[in-house]
Scaffold this motif. Structure first.
Motif, PDB file in Angstrom:
ATOM      1  N   GLY A   1      18.043  55.013 -96.583  1.00 26.72           N
ATOM      2  CA  GLY A   1      17.874  55.139 -95.324  1.00 26.72           C
ATOM      3  C   GLY A   1      16.661  54.504 -94.505  1.00 26.72           C
ATOM      4  N   LEU A   2      16.749  53.208 -93.914  1.00 27.59           N
ATOM      5  CA  LEU A   2      15.737  52.639 -93.541  1.00 27.59           C
ATOM      6  C   LEU A   2      15.851  52.581 -91.844  1.00 27.59           C
ATOM      7  N   ASP A   3      14.792  52.060 -91.182  1.00 26.75           N
ATOM      8  CA  ASP A   3      14.935  51.812 -89.811  1.00 26.75           C
ATOM      9  C   ASP A   3      15.886  50.850 -89.406  1.00 26.75           C
ATOM     10  N   SER A   4      16.509  51.174 -88.068  1.00 31.14           N
ATOM     11  CA  SER A   4      17.672  50.297 -87.719  1.00 31.14           C
ATOM     12  C   SER A   4      16.972  48.916 -87.093  1.00 31.14           C
ATOM     13  N   ALA A   5      15.572  48.856 -87.219  1.00 38.13           N
ATOM     14  CA  ALA A   5      14.862  47.705 -86.818  1.00 38.13           C
ATOM     15  C   ALA A   5      15.422  46.383 -87.593  1.00 38.13           C
ATOM     16  N   ILE A   6      15.731  46.633 -88.824  1.00 34.32           N
ATOM     17  CA  ILE A   6      16.168  45.716 -89.740  1.00 34.32           C
ATOM     18  C   ILE A   6      17.476  45.202 -89.312  1.00 34.32           C
ATOM     19  N   SER A   7      18.115  45.627 -88.270  1.00 33.15           N
ATOM     20  CA  SER A   7      19.527  44.922 -87.615  1.00 33.15           C
ATOM     21  C   SER A   7      19.285  44.189 -86.494  1.00 33.15           C
ATOM     22  N   ILE A   8      18.095  44.469 -85.651  1.00 31.00           N
ATOM     23  CA  ILE A   8      18.050  44.002 -84.466  1.00 31.00           C
ATOM     24  C   ILE A   8      17.603  42.489 -84.305  1.00 31.00           C
ATOM     25  N   GLY A   9      17.288  41.608 -85.411  1.00 32.09           N
ATOM     26  CA  GLY A   9      17.178  40.505 -85.618  1.00 32.09           C
ATOM     27  C   GLY A   9      18.417  39.360 -85.743  1.00 32.09           C
ATOM     28  N   HIS A  10      19.641  40.067 -85.698  1.00 31.50           N
ATOM     29  CA  HIS A  10      20.720  39.389 -85.642  1.00 31.50           C
ATOM     30  C   HIS A  10      20.953  38.744 -84.453  1.00 31.50           C
ATOM     31  N   PRO A  11      21.452  37.224 -84.489  1.00 35.79           N
ATOM     32  CA  PRO A  11      21.430  36.681 -83.104  1.00 35.79           C
ATOM     33  C   PRO A  11      22.590  37.345 -82.006  1.00 35.79           C
ATOM     34  N   SER A  12      23.515  37.853 -82.711  1.00 33.26           N
ATOM     35  CA  SER A  12      24.663  38.579 -81.770  1.00 33.26           C
ATOM     36  C   SER A  12      24.146  39.627 -81.026  1.00 33.26           C
ATOM     37  N   VAL A  13      23.230  40.461 -81.793  1.00 31.32           N
ATOM     38  CA  VAL A  13      22.476  41.383 -81.211  1.00 31.32           C
ATOM     39  C   VAL A  13      21.637  41.050 -79.998  1.00 31.32           C
ATOM     40  N   LEU A  14      20.970  40.273 -80.289  1.00 32.76           N
ATOM     41  CA  LEU A  14      19.864  39.712 -79.282  1.00 32.76           C
ATOM     42  C   LEU A  14      20.469  39.241 -78.163  1.00 32.76           C
ATOM     43  N   THR A  15      21.559  38.353 -78.372  1.00 29.00           N
ATOM     44  CA  THR A  15      22.461  37.840 -77.234  1.00 29.00           C
ATOM     45  C   THR A  15      22.799  38.931 -76.267  1.00 29.00           C
ATOM     46  N   ALA A  16      23.605  39.844 -76.993  1.00 28.95           N
ATOM     47  CA  ALA A  16      23.982  40.754 -76.106  1.00 28.95           C
ATOM     48  C   ALA A  16      23.131  41.662 -75.310  1.00 28.95           C
ATOM     49  N   ALA A  17      21.846  41.767 -76.172  1.00 26.61           N
ATOM     50  CA  ALA A  17      20.843  42.491 -75.382  1.00 26.61           C
ATOM     51  C   ALA A  17      20.337  41.943 -74.139  1.00 26.61           C
ATOM     52  N   LEU A  18      20.224  40.779 -74.211  1.00 23.38           N
ATOM     53  CA  LEU A  18      19.454  39.828 -73.309  1.00 23.38           C
ATOM     54  C   LEU A  18      20.575  39.642 -72.102  1.00 23.38           C
ATOM     55  N   ILE A  19      21.827  39.612 -72.158  1.00 27.62           N
ATOM     56  CA  ILE A  19      22.932  39.779 -71.279  1.00 27.62           C
ATOM     57  C   ILE A  19      22.940  40.821 -70.403  1.00 27.62           C
TER      58      ILE A  19
END
Length: 466
Positions: free
Chosen positions: A296-314
């Motif tokens: 079990g690791l920090d969900s920070a390892i998932s936020i570098g995905h381009p799809s996540v970043l694009t959706a977050a910026l929108i």
């Protein structure tokens, strides 16, 4: 227990950048990894997580002032200030339950693992604060320490079981075998997202809307490139914030840098995880008959995905619109604007990168964050002031996109406080989530059985003489 807690507090005071690799090193050794490989893996994972935090902080330094200016220009008059998850975490650790919660939760996790209730071993000690927050909020809301500990244990139980359930689609989407992400600030949104996703599957026309972020980027060509898209979104935010051309361009380029650098940092994390994943597989086959245990690791390892970043910026400027028009909301988004990727990362994986569903469900998640943050603000404010926090100018209360804004935390606090409206809402949402989770589990088992039958039939056909 207080003696144990004091030792854990000494360790924890060193900071997550040292504590997490230390526990990962011990875990790697326990799996039979060579000391040299265990040290290298722990250091690389720590470097990656430090890098992720640095890039996210850089994004906050650039995006935060822009969102503050945008908020000021829009004339928002909201009196519950988002002070950020860091301020909330610091307040929680300063309470008596803070340090005591670490050994209690660690022992609880090991007991549940032993009895096969969960497959997740949460080595991400730092993010225990999300689980402890549920307990502290419940304690301050009810003035009952026993209910406080019940709230903390319930938060842990829900988090680890949901992490087990979510692990298959998170591993597949993010390419992280053997990993679960029991970070409540991300896991909590699945309780809302899964029923909505199921509902969208049942609406004619809507259920057929396709198109993930990868296909959209290909369709848009150059304008679909992550960096170029970030530049466009950055310019739009800059203009909305009434920035000068120079400042808008600087904001745009800095967001583009985040979009490209963050996935590179996550690649370092993967390099660190490789030897642990290999050792884990060998250990489980040899000693536990192949029984699955998830790191079990920090969900920070998932936020570098381009799809996540694009959706977050929108969704980032959109949250201010929601804050302004949402009935009952008093929360002004500010310090936690940059943690939106954490709130939607699991949503993106749940819908397999579907653009339409990510934005629709993401909007609902943000509505939930604002409303739950508003409702739980009086209790969080009480804790914040009790440990010496200072009220922001013009604010009557504090909140964040963490703490009581998380639906699981809100539900536990409201239920154990016997607040009827909260109990009803929590029962409905969790009931729907459990129905969806059970349904998906049955489908997964059925699919697995069909694959086994097809494989067996293929072997039989191959071995049958002509």
């Amino acid at each position: 227990m207080e003696t144990i807690a004091s030792y854990f507090k000494i360790i924890f005071d060193v900071g997550p950048n040292v504590v997490l690799p230390f526990f990962i090193f011990l875990f790697a050794l326990a799996l039979g990894t060579k000391a040299s490989k265990a040290i290298r893996a722990a250091i690389f994972i720590a470097i990656a997580l430090i890098g992720i935090k640095m890039v996210v902080a850089f994004m906050g330094d650039n995006l935060g002032p822009a969102m503050k200016a945008l908020s000021k220009n829009s004339g928002l008059k909201l009196d519950v200030m988002d002070v950020g998850w860091g301020a909330v975490a610091a307040a929680i650790w300063a309470t008596p339950m803070g340090a005591i919660g670490i050994p209690v939760l660690l022992i609880f996790n090991l007991v549940l693992l032993y009895f096969r209730v969960t497959k997740t071993l949460m080595v991400d000690i730092w993010n225990y604060h999300h689980l402890i927050t549920a307990g502290v909020l419940t304690y301050y809301a009810t003035d009952n320490v026993y209910l406080g500990f019940v709230g903390m244990m319930l938060a842990a139980f829900i988090t680890w079981l949901t992490a087990d359930w979510a692990a298959p689609f998170l591993q597949k989407f993010y390419g992280l075998p053997g990993i679960s992400m029991p970070t409540l600030s991300s896991i909590s949104e699945l309780v809302i997202a899964a029923p909505i996703n199921e509902l969208l599957d049942r609406i004619p026309g809507v259920k057929n809307i396709r198109g993930n972020f990868d296909s959209v980027r290909k369709y848009l060509g150059l304008f679909g490139e992550p960096a170029v898209l970030a530049v466009i979104i950055g310019l739009v935010i800059g203009i909305m914030a009434n920035y000068s051309i120079k400042d808008s361009l600087n904001l745009a380029m800095n967001l583009a840098a985040v979009m490209i650098i963050l996935p590179k940092v996550v690649a370092i994390l993967m390099e660190g995880l490789m030897p642990i994943q290999e050792a884990s597989s060998e250990f489980l086959q040899k000693h536990l008959g192949g029984r699955e245990i998830l790191l079990g690791l920090d969900s920070a390892i998932s936020i570098g995905h381009p799809s996540v970043l694009t959706a977050a910026l929108i969704l980032t400027p959109f949250v201010l619109v929601l804050a302004a028009i949402l009935p009952g909301n008093q929360m002004l988004p500010f310090a936690d604007i940059t943690v939106i990727p954490f709130r939607i990362a699991f949503v993106v994986a749940l819908v397999n990168g579907n653009v339409f569903r990510t934005l629709v469900i993401g909007a609902v998640v943000l509505i939930q964050v604002l409303l739950c943050g508003t409702v739980t603000s009086p209790v969080l404010t009480k804790i914040f002031l009790a440990v010496g926090g200072k009220m922001p100018e013009g604010a009557v209360g504090v909140a964040s996109f963490s703490g009581g804004s998380l639906f699981v935390t809100y539900a536990i606090m409201q239920t154990l406080s016997f607040i009827l409206s909260g109990v009803i809402i929590s029962a409905v949402v969790f009931g729907l989530f459990l129905l969806v989770a059970k349904s998906q589990q049955r489908k997964a088992i059925q699919l697995m059985e069909e694959e086994e039958e097809n494989t067996y039939a293929a072997i039989q056909n191959k071995s049958t003489p002509l």
